[in-house]
Design an enzyme around this catalytic site. Structure first.
Site, mmCIF file in Angstrom:
data_model
loop_
_atom_site.group_PDB
_atom_site.id
_atom_site.type_symbol
_atom_site.label_atom_id
_atom_site.label_comp_id
_atom_site.label_asym_id
_atom_site.label_seq_id
_atom_site.Cartn_x
_atom_site.Cartn_y
_atom_site.Cartn_z
ATOM 1 N N GLU A 127 0.805 -1.231 0.000
ATOM 2 C CA GLU A 127 0.000 0.000 0.000
ATOM 3 C C GLU A 127 0.834 1.275 0.000
ATOM 4 O O GLU A 127 0.665 2.138 0.873
ATOM 5 C CB GLU A 127 -0.980 -0.025 1.185
ATOM 6 C CG GLU A 127 -1.870 -1.265 1.140
ATOM 7 C CD GLU A 127 -2.948 -1.302 2.222
ATOM 8 O OE1 GLU A 127 -2.883 -0.522 3.188
ATOM 9 O OE2 GLU A 127 -3.866 -2.134 2.084
ATOM 10 N N ASN A 168 2.006 -4.552 -3.515
ATOM 11 C CA ASN A 168 0.599 -4.895 -3.301
ATOM 12 C C ASN A 168 -0.151 -3.635 -2.894
ATOM 13 O O ASN A 168 0.330 -2.866 -2.049
ATOM 14 C CB ASN A 168 0.563 -5.937 -2.166
ATOM 15 C CG ASN A 168 -0.798 -6.528 -1.880
ATOM 16 O OD1 ASN A 168 -1.429 -7.065 -2.790
ATOM 17 N ND2 ASN A 168 -1.249 -6.440 -0.632
ATOM 18 N N HIS A 204 -10.495 -5.376 -2.525
ATOM 19 C CA HIS A 204 -11.532 -5.221 -1.493
ATOM 20 C C HIS A 204 -12.697 -4.473 -2.140
ATOM 21 O O HIS A 204 -12.764 -3.245 -2.109
ATOM 22 C CB HIS A 204 -10.974 -4.467 -0.284
ATOM 23 C CG HIS A 204 -9.869 -5.206 0.407
ATOM 24 N ND1 HIS A 204 -10.088 -6.389 1.078
ATOM 25 C CD2 HIS A 204 -8.544 -4.963 0.511
ATOM 26 C CE1 HIS A 204 -8.937 -6.829 1.572
ATOM 27 N NE2 HIS A 204 -7.985 -5.985 1.239
ATOM 28 N N GLU A 232 -6.351 -10.170 -2.053
ATOM 29 C CA GLU A 232 -7.129 -10.019 -0.807
ATOM 30 C C GLU A 232 -8.623 -9.883 -1.107
ATOM 31 O O GLU A 232 -9.319 -9.048 -0.520
ATOM 32 C CB GLU A 232 -6.644 -8.794 -0.016
ATOM 33 C CG GLU A 232 -5.154 -8.823 0.302
ATOM 34 C CD GLU A 232 -4.688 -7.646 1.166
ATOM 35 O OE1 GLU A 232 -5.526 -6.894 1.701
ATOM 36 O OE2 GLU A 232 -3.454 -7.486 1.295
ATOM 37 N N ASP A 234 -12.400 -9.611 -1.314
ATOM 38 C CA ASP A 234 -13.685 -9.708 -0.622
ATOM 39 C C ASP A 234 -14.650 -8.758 -1.310
ATOM 40 O O ASP A 234 -14.243 -7.917 -2.111
ATOM 41 C CB ASP A 234 -13.588 -9.511 0.902
ATOM 42 C CG ASP A 234 -12.748 -8.338 1.364
ATOM 43 O OD1 ASP A 234 -12.709 -7.301 0.673
ATOM 44 O OD2 ASP A 234 -12.127 -8.450 2.443
HETATM 45 C C1 XIL Z 1 -6.132 -6.433 7.880
HETATM 46 C C2 XIL Z 1 -6.406 -7.623 8.793
HETATM 47 O O1 XIL Z 1 -7.289 -8.507 8.134
HETATM 48 C C3 XIL Z 1 -7.001 -7.155 10.095
HETATM 49 O O2 XIL Z 1 -7.115 -8.236 11.009
HETATM 50 C C4 XIL Z 1 -6.133 -6.064 10.715
HETATM 51 O O3 XIL Z 1 -6.769 -5.548 11.863
HETATM 52 C C5 XIL Z 1 -5.890 -4.947 9.718
HETATM 53 O O4 XIL Z 1 -5.320 -5.479 8.539
HETATM 54 N N1 XIL Z 1 -4.845 -4.517 3.339
HETATM 55 C C6 XIL Z 1 -3.844 -5.391 3.715
HETATM 56 C C7 XIL Z 1 -4.080 -6.333 4.848
HETATM 57 O O5 XIL Z 1 -2.809 -5.455 3.045
HETATM 58 O O6 XIL Z 1 -2.902 -6.570 5.585
HETATM 59 C C8 XIL Z 1 -5.179 -5.849 5.758
HETATM 60 O O7 XIL Z 1 -5.433 -6.858 6.739
HETATM 61 C C9 XIL Z 1 -6.416 -5.502 4.973
HETATM 62 C C10 XIL Z 1 -6.113 -4.387 4.005
#
Ligand code: XIL
Length: 311
Positions: A127, A168, A204, A232, A234
């Site tokens: 990020e 990422n 996301h 990731e 969702d």
């Molecule tokens: C999230 C986890 O799922 C949570 O448990 C934590 O509190 C915060 O981080 N981007 C990412 C992940 O790269 O590492 C994050 O994971 C979600 C967003």
């Protein structure tokens, strides 16, 4: 085939999940994960606050538990992550700037050496971008400028030459200012011989809002000679979710899987979790939920059927 992993493997891809140490104690969840997925990303256990909570004091116990779980179930591991502005201990962000490069490289070298040979890929840089395509002004940027990214990639490559090294980020799935900036950076890093091997598209999403340029955007990064991955996934729904939203979520999951399959360099898709009952979404996006392929009773949702049918 009857599972995500078997169907993905038949297409030369993987289907992954994220698991935390807490998840490992929930047998229904881990049984489902082991049956369906062949790649694991530790949800939190390899982040800086977990692995080097105070300077020079490393703790890999929780990350090791995730790796052992994966190995004992024939799953590979995506290491996540080495350099990120968040879940970063305050001792790092308050360092004198002339000490940051040494501390960052020591962190990367120590962690990537510990996991050498055990991770398929590392999210080396997580990020890095603001939404407008400028780099975040975090402590790494303040200390080294944009060169922190090349420095981190080089340190990770020296420690584990076989791991695929990724940048990422989120909101880079479609073509926009943020993904354009990352594309330029990737071109520049590759032209300078910096060891960058892949781009992770977090994905996301919000139900009904899969970017129409997803496939084309992944393809342009692949055309640079990079792997790409959905890291990731969702797809959150405003609560309460109704049946048409759950159907739309299935359409969305199918689109994402199809986009990956259409890009030869797309190596796999990872969902950020297993079931709705243990997702990070409700805690982080109040009013949203139900983002996973299984509901909180571990029953498959339309999203599962759609993902499987797309493979
Ligand atoms: C999230 C986890 O799922 C949570 O448990 C934590 O509190 C915060 O981080 N981007 C990412 C992940 O790269 O590492 C994050 O994971 C979600 C967003």
């Amino acid at each position: 085939a009857s599972t995500l992993k078997a169907s993905a493997e038949a297409k030369g891809r993987y289907f992954g999940t994220a698991l935390t140490r807490g998840d490992l104690g929930i047998s229904a969840e881990v049984n489902l994960a082991a049956a369906q997925f062949d790649m694991v990303t530790p949800g939190n256990e390899m982040k800086w606050d977990a692995t080097e909570p105070s300077r020079g004091s490393f703790n890999f116990g929780s990350g090791d538990q995730i790796v052992s779980f994966a190995q004992s179930h024939g799953m590979r591991v995506r290491g996540h992550n080495l350099v990120w502005h968040a879940q970063l201990p305050s001792w790092v962000s308050s360092l004198p700037l002339n000490q940051v490069q040494g501390v960052m490289e020591n962190h990367i070298t120590t962690e990537a050496t510990h996991y050498k040979g055990k991770v398929y890929a590392w999210d080396v840089i997580n990020e890095p971008y603001n939404e407008d395509g400028t780099l975040r002004q975090d402590v790494f940027y303040k200390a080294m400028g944009a060169d922190y990214i090349a420095n981190a990639l080089r340190a990770a490559h020296a420690a584990d030459p076989d791991a695929k090294l990724y940048i990422n980020d989120y909101n880079i799935e479609g073509t926009n200012a943020k993904s354009n900036a990352l594309y330029s950076l990737a071109q520049s890093l590759l032209s300078r011989g910096v060891p960058l091997h892949g781009i992770g598209f977090e994905s996301h999403f919000i139900v009904g809002q899969i970017p129409s340029s997803l496939q084309a955007n992944m393809q342009r990064f692949a055309n640079l000679g990079l792997d790409v991955a959905i890291t990731e996934l969702d797809d959150r729904i405003p609560m309460p979710a109704d049946s048409s939203e759950l159907q739309q979520q299935g359409t969305d999951y199918g689109k994402v899987v199809n986009a990956c399959l259409a890009v030869a360099r797309c190596v796999g898709v990872s969902q950020w979790g297993v079931d709705d009952g243990h997702s990070w979404i409700p805690g982080t996006f109040p009013g949203y939920g139900a983002p996973m392929m299984w509901d909180s009773g571990y029953q498959p949702k339309p999203a599962y059927t759609a993902a499987l049918n797309a493979l």
